[in-house]
Design an enzyme around this catalytic site. Structure first.
Site, PDB file in Angstrom:
ATOM      1  N   GLY A 172       0.849  -1.212   0.000  1.00 42.82           N
ATOM      2  CA  GLY A 172       0.000   0.000   0.000  1.00 42.82           C
ATOM      3  C   GLY A 172       0.874   1.248   0.000  1.00 42.82           C
ATOM      4  O   GLY A 172       1.874   1.297   0.711  1.00 42.82           O
TER       5      GLY A 172
ATOM      6  N   ARG B 138       0.698  -4.775  -5.318  1.00 37.81           N
ATOM      7  CA  ARG B 138       0.834  -6.046  -4.619  1.00 37.81           C
ATOM      8  C   ARG B 138       1.069  -7.070  -5.733  1.00 37.81           C
ATOM      9  O   ARG B 138       0.393  -7.054  -6.757  1.00 37.81           O
ATOM     10  CB  ARG B 138      -0.417  -6.356  -3.816  1.00 37.81           C
ATOM     11  CG  ARG B 138      -0.752  -5.195  -2.846  1.00 37.81           C
ATOM     12  CD  ARG B 138      -1.657  -5.596  -1.727  1.00 37.81           C
ATOM     13  NE  ARG B 138      -2.283  -4.435  -1.097  1.00 37.81           N
ATOM     14  CZ  ARG B 138      -1.844  -3.847   0.014  1.00 37.81           C
ATOM     15  NH1 ARG B 138      -0.770  -4.285   0.616  1.00 37.81           N
ATOM     16  NH2 ARG B 138      -2.479  -2.826   0.524  1.00 37.81           N
TER      17      ARG B 138
ATOM     18  N   ASP C 189       5.483  -5.018   5.967  1.00 38.11           N
ATOM     19  CA  ASP C 189       5.979  -6.352   6.336  1.00 38.11           C
ATOM     20  C   ASP C 189       6.117  -7.304   5.148  1.00 38.11           C
ATOM     21  O   ASP C 189       7.117  -7.995   5.013  1.00 38.11           O
ATOM     22  CB  ASP C 189       4.980  -7.019   7.308  1.00 38.11           C
ATOM     23  CG  ASP C 189       5.193  -6.542   8.729  1.00 38.11           C
ATOM     24  OD1 ASP C 189       6.187  -5.853   8.984  1.00 38.11           O
ATOM     25  OD2 ASP C 189       4.344  -6.875   9.578  1.00 38.11           O
TER      26      ASP C 189
ATOM     27  N   THR D 224       4.090   2.736   5.577  1.00 40.08           N
ATOM     28  CA  THR D 224       2.672   2.361   5.654  1.00 40.08           C
ATOM     29  C   THR D 224       1.982   3.314   6.618  1.00 40.08           C
ATOM     30  O   THR D 224       2.548   3.646   7.667  1.00 40.08           O
ATOM     31  CB  THR D 224       2.442   0.901   6.121  1.00 40.08           C
ATOM     32  OG1 THR D 224       1.078   0.765   6.563  1.00 40.08           O
ATOM     33  CG2 THR D 224       3.338   0.500   7.271  1.00 40.08           C
TER      34      THR D 224
ATOM     35  N   ASP E 282      -0.310   2.632   8.534  1.00 39.11           N
ATOM     36  CA  ASP E 282      -0.819   1.923   9.715  1.00 39.11           C
ATOM     37  C   ASP E 282       0.118   1.966  10.925  1.00 39.11           C
ATOM     38  O   ASP E 282      -0.313   1.673  12.037  1.00 39.11           O
ATOM     39  CB  ASP E 282      -1.079   0.449   9.373  1.00 39.11           C
ATOM     40  CG  ASP E 282      -2.264   0.257   8.449  1.00 39.11           C
ATOM     41  OD1 ASP E 282      -3.003   1.234   8.226  1.00 39.11           O
ATOM     42  OD2 ASP E 282      -2.449  -0.861   7.940  1.00 39.11           O
TER      43      ASP E 282
ATOM     44  N   ASP F 173       2.247  -0.138  11.765  1.00 42.22           N
ATOM     45  CA  ASP F 173       2.106  -1.445  12.426  1.00 42.22           C
ATOM     46  C   ASP F 173       3.306  -2.366  12.181  1.00 42.22           C
ATOM     47  O   ASP F 173       3.159  -3.586  12.160  1.00 42.22           O
ATOM     48  CB  ASP F 173       0.815  -2.128  11.957  1.00 42.22           C
ATOM     49  CG  ASP F 173       0.828  -2.398  10.459  1.00 42.22           C
ATOM     50  OD1 ASP F 173       1.700  -1.861   9.742  1.00 42.22           O
ATOM     51  OD2 ASP F 173      -0.038  -3.160   9.996  1.00 42.22           O
TER      52      ASP F 173
ATOM     53  N   ARG G 262      -5.928  -2.245   9.210  1.00 42.04           N
ATOM     54  CA  ARG G 262      -6.402  -3.615   8.966  1.00 42.04           C
ATOM     55  C   ARG G 262      -6.207  -4.475  10.218  1.00 42.04           C
ATOM     56  O   ARG G 262      -7.087  -5.184  10.625  1.00 42.04           O
ATOM     57  CB  ARG G 262      -5.597  -4.170   7.793  1.00 42.04           C
ATOM     58  CG  ARG G 262      -6.160  -5.372   7.145  1.00 42.04           C
ATOM     59  CD  ARG G 262      -5.400  -5.723   5.894  1.00 42.04           C
ATOM     60  NE  ARG G 262      -4.062  -5.123   5.820  1.00 42.04           N
ATOM     61  CZ  ARG G 262      -3.346  -5.019   4.726  1.00 42.04           C
ATOM     62  NH1 ARG G 262      -3.834  -5.443   3.596  1.00 42.04           N
ATOM     63  NH2 ARG G 262      -2.151  -4.498   4.741  1.00 42.04           N
TER      64      ARG G 262
END
Ligand code: ADP
Ligand code: F6P
Length: 333
Positions: A20, A81, A112, A134, A136, A138, A180
């Protein structure tokens, strides 16, 4: 650092963005290209992530190819992706392409999944360094991922606007934000925007306990507008934001609207924090490659830029700060 910048050990490296996209990826590309140029290293930019590596979609880049991109969202190299890249046979083609182009090292900006691909490349003899990008935030081995701060500011701006109309009509708003598997965006904007409840994938979710009871308690305390922030990961596994809104309305009688912010959170001009972090990470990644060091993830630890072995980095985990969760709960009174 300056001394290293003047040394040249590699002749040519590649750069790509994968997974992303995130605001600040362009700043990272620019930093890779310009720091390499400062060392006399040529740079090839692959388009569309690992898909471009497999299909030889590339362009030679120089200091001028990255002019006027620092402030732009998205990624000039585009991202994708590419499930095919997980196949070792398919990867052989990518490795052959890299070798034919005379590329001695690669920088991959992504999350990741992209780092798993970077590790495979390193094992196969293409020294590769990952930069975490990202919205996120995360990725376990880094305190910060490129794009997070810009996304937070975008969400805050949107929720401030939603609050204005909420106030005019004494309504409740359920706002779904991205994330997510992680609630970093939700918790931070929950504090910044004064949410009554923040629902995140890291915690169990019970509609009556976590939403309804909070709204009813707020009504008793005299609240007339209500804001519920829910991370995308929760709505996928439980109840949609629209469904939450209609149940709140049914059970409290308060008019309720749902807003799914969606991909607006992934775009926009990167903030200073994202530009500076991405620039520092880009320079650090090229510096590693120029020393012949691959199979690393560049990361933020406190205020410092550090790096980890990719597997070690992928195995690290981080959890949402309890202090942050506590602040969010206490101030929702
Ligand atoms: P992100 O990098 O944001 O986590 P993805 O998980 O979609 O996003 O991964 C991006 C790309 O990285 C995938 O489309 C694929 O090309 C590559 N990738 C992911 N996992 C692996 C893996 N185990 N081995 C090789 N490549 C992988
Ligand atoms: O990982 C970043 C992220 O924006 C997640 O928050 C979200 O679930 C996902 O990407 C959306 O991916 P896509 O743009 O492929 O739909």
């Amino acid at each position: 650092m300056v001394r290293k910048v003047l040394m040249k050990n590699m002749r040519k490296i590649g750069v790509l963005t994968s997974g992303g996209d995130a605001p600040g990826m362009n700043a990272a590309i620019r930093a890779v290209v310009r720091s390499a140029a400062a060392m006399g290293i040529e740079v090839v930019g692959f388009r569309k992530g690992y898909y471009g590596l497999l299909n030889n979609l590339y362009e030679e880049m120089n200091a001028r190819s990255v002019s006027d991109i620092l402030h732009r969202g998205g990624t000039i190299l585009q991202s994708a992706r590419c499930p095919e890249f997980k196949d070792p046979e398919a990867r052989k083609k990518a490795i052959a392409n890299v070798s034919e182009l005379g590329i001695e090292g690669l920088v991959v900006v992504g999350g990741d999944g992209s780092f798993r691909g970077a590790r495979e490349l390193s094992i196969s003899g293409v020294p590769t360094v990952g930069i975490p990008g990202t919205i996120d935030n995360d990725i376990g081995c880094t305190d910060y991922t490129i794009g997070f701060d810009t996304a937070l500011n975008t969400v805050q701006d949107a929720i401030d606007k939603i609050r204005d109309t909420c106030r005019s009509h004494d309504r409740c708003s359920v706002v779904e934000v991205m994330g997510r598997d992680a609630g970093y965006i939700a918790v931070n904007v929950g504090i910044a925007c004064g949410a009554e409840a923040v629902i995140i994938p890291e915690r169990d979710f019970d509609f009556k306990r976590d939403i309804l009871a909070e709204i009813k308690a707020g009504i008793k305390r005299g609240k007339e507008q209500h804001l519920i922030i829910v991370a995308e990961g929760v709505t996928k596994d439980n109840m949609s934001a629209l469904k939450m809104a209609s149940r709140i309305e049914e059970e409290t009688g308060i008019e309720t609207r749902a807003t799914i912010l969606g991909h607006i959170q992934r775009g926009g001009n990167p903030t200073v924090k994202d530009r500076v972090t991405a620039s520092r990470m880009g320079v650090a990644a090229v510096d590693l490659l120029n020393q012949g060091i691959g199979n690393r993830i560049v990361a933020v630890s406190g205020d410092a830029i550090v790096d980890y072995d990719i597997l070690e980095g992928l195995n690290m985990s981080k959890s949402l700060d309890n202090e942050l969760l506590g602040v969010s709960e206490i101030l929702s009174l």
